[in-house]
Enzyme design. Sequence first.
Site, PDB file in Angstrom:
ATOM      1  N   ALA A  36     -44.301  39.541  -1.703  1.00 47.97           N
ATOM      2  CA  ALA A  36     -45.042  40.802  -1.698  1.00 47.97           C
ATOM      3  C   ALA A  36     -45.861  40.928  -2.981  1.00 47.97           C
ATOM      4  CB  ALA A  36     -44.071  41.971  -1.573  1.00 47.97           C
ATOM      5  N   GLU A 114     -45.553  37.354  18.376  1.00 44.01           N
ATOM      6  CA  GLU A 114     -44.453  36.414  18.124  1.00 44.01           C
ATOM      7  C   GLU A 114     -43.901  36.635  16.729  1.00 44.01           C
ATOM      8  OE1 GLU A 114     -46.142  32.478  18.273  1.00 44.01           O
ATOM      9  OE2 GLU A 114     -47.240  32.973  20.094  1.00 44.01           O
ATOM     10  N   LYS A 116     -43.004  35.762  13.075  1.00 47.15           N
ATOM     11  CA  LYS A 116     -43.626  34.840  12.125  1.00 47.15           C
ATOM     12  C   LYS A 116     -42.499  34.163  11.355  1.00 47.15           C
ATOM     13  CE  LYS A 116     -47.188  34.808   8.522  1.00 47.15           C
ATOM     14  NZ  LYS A 116     -46.479  33.978   7.619  1.00 47.15           N
ATOM     15  N   ASP A 118     -40.491  32.135   8.826  1.00 48.32           N
ATOM     16  CA  ASP A 118     -40.724  31.889   7.408  1.00 48.32           C
ATOM     17  C   ASP A 118     -40.271  30.471   7.076  1.00 48.32           C
ATOM     18  OD1 ASP A 118     -41.565  32.489   4.938  1.00 48.32           O
ATOM     19  OD2 ASP A 118     -39.862  33.744   4.382  1.00 48.32           O
ATOM     20  N   TYR A 224     -45.508  26.542  18.559  1.00 50.14           N
ATOM     21  CA  TYR A 224     -46.186  27.683  19.161  1.00 50.14           C
ATOM     22  C   TYR A 224     -47.651  27.456  19.503  1.00 50.14           C
ATOM     23  CZ  TYR A 224     -47.167  28.107  14.182  1.00 50.14           C
ATOM     24  OH  TYR A 224     -47.513  27.839  12.896  1.00 50.14           O
ATOM     25  N   LYS A 312     -47.244  41.679   8.313  1.00 51.31           N
ATOM     26  CA  LYS A 312     -46.183  41.321   7.376  1.00 51.31           C
ATOM     27  C   LYS A 312     -45.252  42.503   7.146  1.00 51.31           C
ATOM     28  CE  LYS A 312     -46.607  37.761   4.712  1.00 51.31           C
ATOM     29  NZ  LYS A 312     -47.623  37.203   3.930  1.00 51.31           N
ATOM     30  N   CYS A 406     -19.830  30.773 -27.208  1.00 53.06           N
ATOM     31  CA  CYS A 406     -19.395  31.003 -25.834  1.00 53.06           C
ATOM     32  C   CYS A 406     -18.586  32.292 -25.727  1.00 53.06           C
ATOM     33  CB  CYS A 406     -18.565  29.803 -25.373  1.00 53.06           C
ATOM     34  SG  CYS A 406     -17.783  30.055 -23.783  1.00 53.06           S
ATOM     35  N   CYS A 409     -14.785  31.269 -25.032  1.00 51.16           N
ATOM     36  CA  CYS A 409     -13.910  30.516 -25.932  1.00 51.16           C
ATOM     37  C   CYS A 409     -14.413  30.463 -27.361  1.00 51.16           C
ATOM     38  CB  CYS A 409     -13.717  29.093 -25.406  1.00 51.16           C
ATOM     39  SG  CYS A 409     -15.162  28.058 -25.654  1.00 51.16           S
ATOM     40  N   CYS A 424     -22.140  25.811 -23.239  1.00 50.30           N
ATOM     41  CA  CYS A 424     -21.029  25.824 -24.182  1.00 50.30           C
ATOM     42  C   CYS A 424     -20.607  24.373 -24.376  1.00 50.30           C
ATOM     43  CB  CYS A 424     -19.872  26.634 -23.607  1.00 50.30           C
ATOM     44  SG  CYS A 424     -18.335  26.370 -24.498  1.00 50.30           S
ATOM     45  N   CYS A 429     -12.923  24.763 -23.325  1.00 50.82           N
ATOM     46  CA  CYS A 429     -13.297  26.113 -22.903  1.00 50.82           C
ATOM     47  C   CYS A 429     -12.529  26.506 -21.632  1.00 50.82           C
ATOM     48  CB  CYS A 429     -14.801  26.153 -22.629  1.00 50.82           C
ATOM     49  SG  CYS A 429     -15.377  27.730 -21.998  1.00 50.82           S
TER      50      CYS A 429
HETATM   51  S1  IVH Z   1     -50.191  31.096  14.515  1.00 55.78           S
HETATM   52  C1  IVH Z   1     -54.457  29.533  13.537  1.00 55.78           C
HETATM   53  N1  IVH Z   1     -47.680  31.734  14.990  1.00 55.78           N
HETATM   54  O1  IVH Z   1     -47.543  31.560   9.312  1.00 55.78           O
HETATM   55  C2  IVH Z   1     -53.268  30.354  13.546  1.00 55.78           C
HETATM   56  N2  IVH Z   1     -48.280  31.039  12.819  1.00 55.78           N
HETATM   57  O2  IVH Z   1     -50.532  32.108   7.471  1.00 55.78           O
HETATM   58  C3  IVH Z   1     -52.058  29.577  13.529  1.00 55.78           C
HETATM   59  N3  IVH Z   1     -46.395  30.942  11.257  1.00 55.78           N
HETATM   60  O3  IVH Z   1     -48.945  28.873   8.010  1.00 55.78           O
HETATM   61  C4  IVH Z   1     -50.888  30.335  13.137  1.00 55.78           C
HETATM   62  N4  IVH Z   1     -44.848  31.594  12.670  1.00 55.78           N
HETATM   63  O4  IVH Z   1     -47.759  28.255  10.152  1.00 55.78           O
HETATM   64  C5  IVH Z   1     -48.578  31.324  14.087  1.00 55.78           C
HETATM   65  N5  IVH Z   1     -45.503  32.280  15.574  1.00 55.78           N
HETATM   66  C6  IVH Z   1     -46.392  31.861  14.664  1.00 55.78           C
HETATM   67  C7  IVH Z   1     -46.015  31.570  13.337  1.00 55.78           C
HETATM   68  C8  IVH Z   1     -46.997  31.168  12.433  1.00 55.78           C
HETATM   69  C9  IVH Z   1     -45.085  31.206  11.429  1.00 55.78           C
HETATM   70  C10 IVH Z   1     -47.017  30.484   9.992  1.00 55.78           C
HETATM   71  C11 IVH Z   1     -48.170  29.557  10.158  1.00 55.78           C
HETATM   72  C12 IVH Z   1     -49.073  29.839   8.985  1.00 55.78           C
HETATM   73  C13 IVH Z   1     -48.580  31.137   8.467  1.00 55.78           C
HETATM   74  C14 IVH Z   1     -49.672  32.166   8.504  1.00 55.78           C
END
Ligand code: IVH
Length: 671
Positions: A36, A114, A116, A118, A224, A312, A406, A409, A424, A429
């Site tokens: 963030a 969908e 996202k 991580d 995806y 996000k 330490c 100790c 230490c 210790c």
């Molecule tokens: S679509 C051209 N779908 O999030 C668009 N991206 O900046 C393609 N990510 O690096 C991305 N889950 O790899 C899409 N269900 C999802 C995703 C996803 C994770 C990642 C993606 C990209 C980043 C977005």
Amino acid sequence: MPSLELAQDRVEELRREIRRHDYQYYVLDNPLVSDAEYDRLMRELVALETEHPRLVVPDSPTQRVGGQPLAGFQSVGHPVALLSLDNAFEAAELRDFDRRVQQLAGGAVDYVVEPKIDGLTVVLAYENGSFIQAATRGDGLTGEDVTQNVRTIRLMPLALGEHDSRLAVRGEVFMPKSAFARLNEERDSRGEAPFANPRNAAAGSIRQLDPRITAGRTLGIFLYQVLVGGSREVATQAETLAWLRQTGFSVQQEWRHCRDIDEVIAYCASWADRRHDLAYEIDGLVVKVNSLELQGRLGSTSKSPRWAIAFKFPAEQVVTRIQDIIVRVGRTGVLTPTAILEPVQVSGATVSRATLHNEDMIRAKDIRIGDYVLLQRAGDVIPEVVSVFEERRSGSERIFEMPKTCPECGGKVVRLEGEAANRCTSITCPAQLKEMFLHFVSRAAMDIEGMGPALVNQLVETGMVQDVADLYGLSKEQLTSLERMGDKSAENILAAIDKSRNRGLAPLIFALGIRFVGTRASEILADRYRGMDALAAAADEQLTQIPEIGPKIAASIVDYFRNEQARQLLAKLSRAGVLMEQAQREPVAAGESPLAGKQFVLTGTLSSLARGEAENLIRGLGGKVSSSVSKKTDYLVAGSDPGSKYGKAVGLAVPILDEEAFKRLVTAHQE
Ligand code: IVH
């Protein structure tokens, strides 16, 4: 509006900051700020550059797509540019997105939303239905060839039902939260720095130069997008997801088809709490125009498609106050400063402590005792201090000083060159001794059941044990003289201690707590040297020739055995009857992996491997894992307390491997 000059100063400052964080994140896998916070810096830079276009330079962080490929991997050109996504943080921004899309489309539009994931983006390439290559995203045009590593991921189809001549798909590799927590525990027990979040752990695992390390990590993958090839009948994103799944790919199931932006917004809102219930991290949702034909018409800017946007989640951050900073002493003597916080709720848990890692981190963020701070749980797991509210300081805050001696100790504390850690140096210790004990008796080490922290504390504090070898001289009378220790418990503990004498060479090496020597390195060393004496005599140059044993591990081993105290400890363990040798290994024919094409079933609990890790090892070596025993099963791997599969295997005369035999089979091939 700030003047051009002021803006220029700020822009340069922001670029410096962002580049530093990019380096920490992409190269070191060790971010110093939250996503963030990073997003905030980037947005401020974008805003200033938009306002003052004259300040835009080609090498501004706003002008490129992602990280640089790392040296050490082959470069792979992507079949199409891998774009990134624009971000939305609020419903209003989703509505703006929808308005732009509708304008270009000339009418109403439906969407797919969908999660996202991580993780780390990968592109998988298949030829005539066979997996041939996996690449990371890199800078969007060229990535790194990580084929061998991705191959080890469970759920990675190596052969497809569909036989397109060429198929390329895009997806995300991730590490489930539970595997992340386990991996960090292991790293901690080896004195290694933990990964900051599951995404960095996944990236670190995929960017291993040795695929065997990747194979030992639990990773998942979701696909995806079809970049090249695919079915002509597929006309929407919803159909793409169904087609991918039907073709054999792992596909996230929590997506939703939404008829309009109101449904999209409602669906996004429904995830705010639910995200924590998933087994893996998501950092938002991706909203995509459903029609592929319309996606094509909308096209993209140089960085992101016009047909998709990422919504996000706000990082769950809370404000609290640092009441104190205490220092913990670990097994290897490392002093770790820890913030004691006014307890707060964050991401579903009450947090009252946060590690501050080391002195440099405290200085970099200028954290003081008494400060109000912004706190978040990194990857929703480890609590971390994001930043300090300087404006809330009253003047009574105190600057933290790393103790020179330490706190446990009184031993001298030093900071070695090139290390962030203070240590230490005292060999007696008690804090180190306790941690060392807990490590020695832990499951992956000597596996002495019943030896918890309370018992270890008492043993160390009463002076009954001064080193781990003293465990083997404990008597029942000594144990029953301790608090809360009856006859029966004392007997059980003595039996467990006795049993550990034959635990074997690899767990013993691990149990010694040599810096950087984890379970895997211990197994490799045990296999190579077969006995503690031979290992103790090994020279640096010899050790570094062993695959997976790098210079850091080798130097640490040589250092350990050079220490007179360590030699005495080993002699004492040997006199106490602890097995110092490795049992002979059955010879395995050279050539192809003995696991290739073989079907394995697992049952019971393995003591040195998690179930998922064992499955990954099998798959990484070309074997298959199935959940039930049948005539087709080649081996049953049986840990302790096996289930009904054991009886079934006996009935069908399926060969049964115990844990040792299984490990021999696997390591024999891995050498
Ligand atoms: S679509 C051209 N779908 O999030 C668009 N991206 O900046 C393609 N990510 O690096 C991305 N889950 O790899 C899409 N269900 C999802 C995703 C996803 C994770 C990642 C993606 C990209 C980043 C977005």
